[in-house]
Design a protein around this motif. Structure first.
Motif, mmCIF file in Angstrom:
data_model
loop_
_atom_site.group_PDB
_atom_site.id
_atom_site.type_symbol
_atom_site.label_atom_id
_atom_site.label_comp_id
_atom_site.label_asym_id
_atom_site.label_seq_id
_atom_site.Cartn_x
_atom_site.Cartn_y
_atom_site.Cartn_z
ATOM 1 N N HIS A 72 0.839 -1.207 -0.033
ATOM 2 C CA HIS A 72 0.077 -0.060 -0.020
ATOM 3 C C HIS A 72 1.011 1.249 -0.032
ATOM 4 O O HIS A 72 1.670 1.461 0.892
ATOM 5 C CB HIS A 72 -0.916 -0.009 1.247
ATOM 6 N N LEU A 73 0.725 2.021 -0.974
ATOM 7 C CA LEU A 73 1.493 3.434 -1.118
ATOM 8 C C LEU A 73 0.736 4.409 -0.496
ATOM 9 O O LEU A 73 1.483 5.412 0.008
ATOM 10 C CB LEU A 73 1.602 3.626 -2.720
ATOM 11 N N THR A 74 -0.586 4.296 -0.237
ATOM 12 C CA THR A 74 -1.371 5.635 0.267
ATOM 13 C C THR A 74 -2.321 4.681 1.378
ATOM 14 O O THR A 74 -3.532 5.001 1.121
ATOM 15 C CB THR A 74 -2.135 6.116 -0.777
ATOM 16 N N PRO A 75 -1.912 4.107 2.343
ATOM 17 C CA PRO A 75 -2.784 3.389 3.379
ATOM 18 C C PRO A 75 -3.683 4.434 4.222
ATOM 19 O O PRO A 75 -4.557 4.009 4.451
ATOM 20 C CB PRO A 75 -1.706 2.610 4.334
ATOM 21 N N GLU A 76 -3.200 5.707 4.271
ATOM 22 C CA GLU A 76 -3.977 6.521 5.073
ATOM 23 C C GLU A 76 -5.376 6.726 4.379
ATOM 24 O O GLU A 76 -6.444 7.143 5.046
ATOM 25 C CB GLU A 76 -3.241 7.892 5.155
ATOM 26 N N LEU A 77 -5.461 6.412 3.062
ATOM 27 C CA LEU A 77 -6.604 6.745 2.404
ATOM 28 C C LEU A 77 -7.852 5.678 2.365
ATOM 29 O O LEU A 77 -8.867 5.920 2.221
ATOM 30 C CB LEU A 77 -6.632 6.969 0.912
ATOM 31 N N LEU A 78 -7.242 4.378 2.920
ATOM 32 C CA LEU A 78 -8.322 3.389 2.941
ATOM 33 C C LEU A 78 -8.999 3.047 4.456
ATOM 34 O O LEU A 78 -9.813 2.028 4.489
ATOM 35 C CB LEU A 78 -7.368 1.817 2.550
ATOM 36 N N ARG A 79 -8.341 3.569 5.485
ATOM 37 C CA ARG A 79 -8.840 3.329 6.772
ATOM 38 C C ARG A 79 -9.443 4.615 7.306
ATOM 39 O O ARG A 79 -8.738 5.011 8.073
ATOM 40 C CB ARG A 79 -7.870 2.534 7.358
ATOM 41 N N ARG A 80 -10.725 4.698 7.415
ATOM 42 C CA ARG A 80 -11.501 5.861 8.225
ATOM 43 C C ARG A 80 -12.098 5.074 9.541
ATOM 44 O O ARG A 80 -12.513 3.862 9.357
ATOM 45 C CB ARG A 80 -12.372 6.546 7.394
ATOM 46 N N PRO A 81 -11.879 5.678 10.611
ATOM 47 C CA PRO A 81 -12.510 4.982 11.891
ATOM 48 C C PRO A 81 -13.837 4.410 11.516
ATOM 49 O O PRO A 81 -14.310 3.471 12.029
ATOM 50 C CB PRO A 81 -12.519 6.025 12.893
ATOM 51 N N GLU A 82 -14.828 5.191 11.039
ATOM 52 C CA GLU A 82 -16.210 4.958 10.628
ATOM 53 C C GLU A 82 -16.338 3.530 9.888
ATOM 54 O O GLU A 82 -17.161 2.911 9.978
ATOM 55 C CB GLU A 82 -16.985 5.966 10.174
ATOM 56 N N TRP A 83 -15.111 3.275 8.971
ATOM 57 C CA TRP A 83 -15.301 2.262 8.167
ATOM 58 C C TRP A 83 -14.955 0.920 8.949
ATOM 59 O O TRP A 83 -14.893 -0.167 8.330
ATOM 60 C CB TRP A 83 -14.429 2.445 7.041
ATOM 61 N N LEU A 84 -14.235 1.018 10.140
ATOM 62 C CA LEU A 84 -13.741 -0.161 10.835
ATOM 63 C C LEU A 84 -14.572 -0.792 11.715
ATOM 64 O O LEU A 84 -14.411 -1.663 12.434
ATOM 65 C CB LEU A 84 -12.387 0.211 11.323
ATOM 66 N N VAL A 85 -15.868 -0.073 11.880
ATOM 67 C CA VAL A 85 -16.826 -0.550 12.857
ATOM 68 C C VAL A 85 -18.188 -1.346 12.247
ATOM 69 O O VAL A 85 -18.560 -1.035 11.193
ATOM 70 C CB VAL A 85 -17.313 0.585 13.809
ATOM 71 N N HIS A 86 -18.029 -2.529 12.658
ATOM 72 C CA HIS A 86 -19.050 -3.575 11.915
ATOM 73 C C HIS A 86 -20.219 -4.188 13.029
ATOM 74 O O HIS A 86 -19.802 -4.570 13.966
ATOM 75 C CB HIS A 86 -18.462 -4.817 11.269
#
Length: 285
Positions: free
Chosen positions: A146-160
């Motif tokens: 991953h060259l831009t990992p910061e674009l893929l993980r927002r806190p709201e996307w990690l809650v299921h």
């Protein structure tokens, strides 16, 4: 880890209709990141993001462009788990290490996708190294940096809502698992490969990849739907996920009227027909 491979980066679920797949996985209790479109390819995706790995729902938007074999997979197998990517922090170094060890791998290839965010389009970028079938037999796999990992993980996307917090491993049906042992010992080292009779388990970082024939899988997982007779070409038949709270998982699946079975050791199995062909096993984190 051998050759700088850190474990599984993500799994690939081939789907016939991306929007329908997104609805199905949302009903299962997963939060999906916005749709992404692979630049220069005819494919697009939705992703189920976890802290250190993720699930990619992959579909075709433009069949006239390069779709990396997804059309053939869907025509032959239908929807389901089609492969996965290992993770590396430096794919150039990983490729160099593999080649130095006599293992076949492609030159690093660039890939980017347009991610449709509310505030505009972002451009996550990656480097991919594809592993030759003789390097990692029994399943289609490649290595992602991953060259831009910061674009893929927002806190709201990690809650299921179903409690899922990450990948644990994959189960692969193959007629002769033992034949894979030499290749995976070369790839990861003998200490990472365990054999119990005809069942072979490969440890890739914190993840496990279990290879077994249909008869052993019927004994291990009688609830799984398996092809009749011998397996033929290898296929990924189940993905195991960690849940922070299995009662929460059960509650969500029950509320959503999702069919599931609770198995020995409290594992929960969702059959493939409820998850676009991908059987899901939830276990305690």
């Amino acid at each position: 880890m051998a050759h700088g491979i850190l474990g599984i980066d993500h799994t690939l679920v081939g789907v016939a209709d991306l929007d329908q797949a997104a609805m199905a996985w949302t009903k299962l209790g997963f939060t999906l990141s916005p749709r992404g479109r692979h630049i220069g390819w005819g494919t697009a995706n939705y992703c189920v993001m976890f802290e250190r790995d993720y699930i990619e729902l992959l579909g075709i938007l433009d069949p006239t462009q390069f779709v990396n074999g997804l059309d053939g997979f869907l025509a032959k197998r239908g929807e389901g788990l089609m492969g996965f990517a290992y993770a590396s922090a430096d794919n150039a170094a990983t490729r160099e290490s593999l080649v130095a060890a006599g293992l076949a791998a492609s030159e690093p290839k660039d890939l980017a996708r347009q991610l449709e965010l509310p505030e505009g389009t972002a451009l996550p970028r990656f480097k991919l190294v594809f592993l030759a079938p003789e390097t990692a037999p029994g399943v289609a796999s490649f290595v992602t940096e991953h060259l831009t990992p910061e674009l893929l993980r927002r806190p709201e996307w990690l809650v299921h809502a179903n409690g899922a917090v990450g990948l644990k491993g994959l189960t692969i049906a193959i007629d002769d698992p033992v034949a894979l042992v030499p290749a995976y010992e070369r790839l990861f080292g003998p200490q990472a490969v365990n054999r119990t009779d005809d069942i072979v388990t490969v440890h890739a970082g914190r993840h496990t990849i279990l290879f077994a024939n249909r008869w052993d899988l019927e004994a291990l997982h009688p609830e799984l739907e398996l092809p009749e007779g011998e397996v033929g070409e290898p296929r990924i038949v189940m993905m195991t996920l960690a849940s922070s709270d299995l009662e929460r998982t059960i509650d969500h699946l029950t509320f959503g009227q999702i069919e599931f079975e609770q198995r020995r050791g409290h594992a929960i199995l969702v059959p493939g027909f409820m998850a676009t062909g991908a059987a899901l096993e939830f276990v305690a984190a």
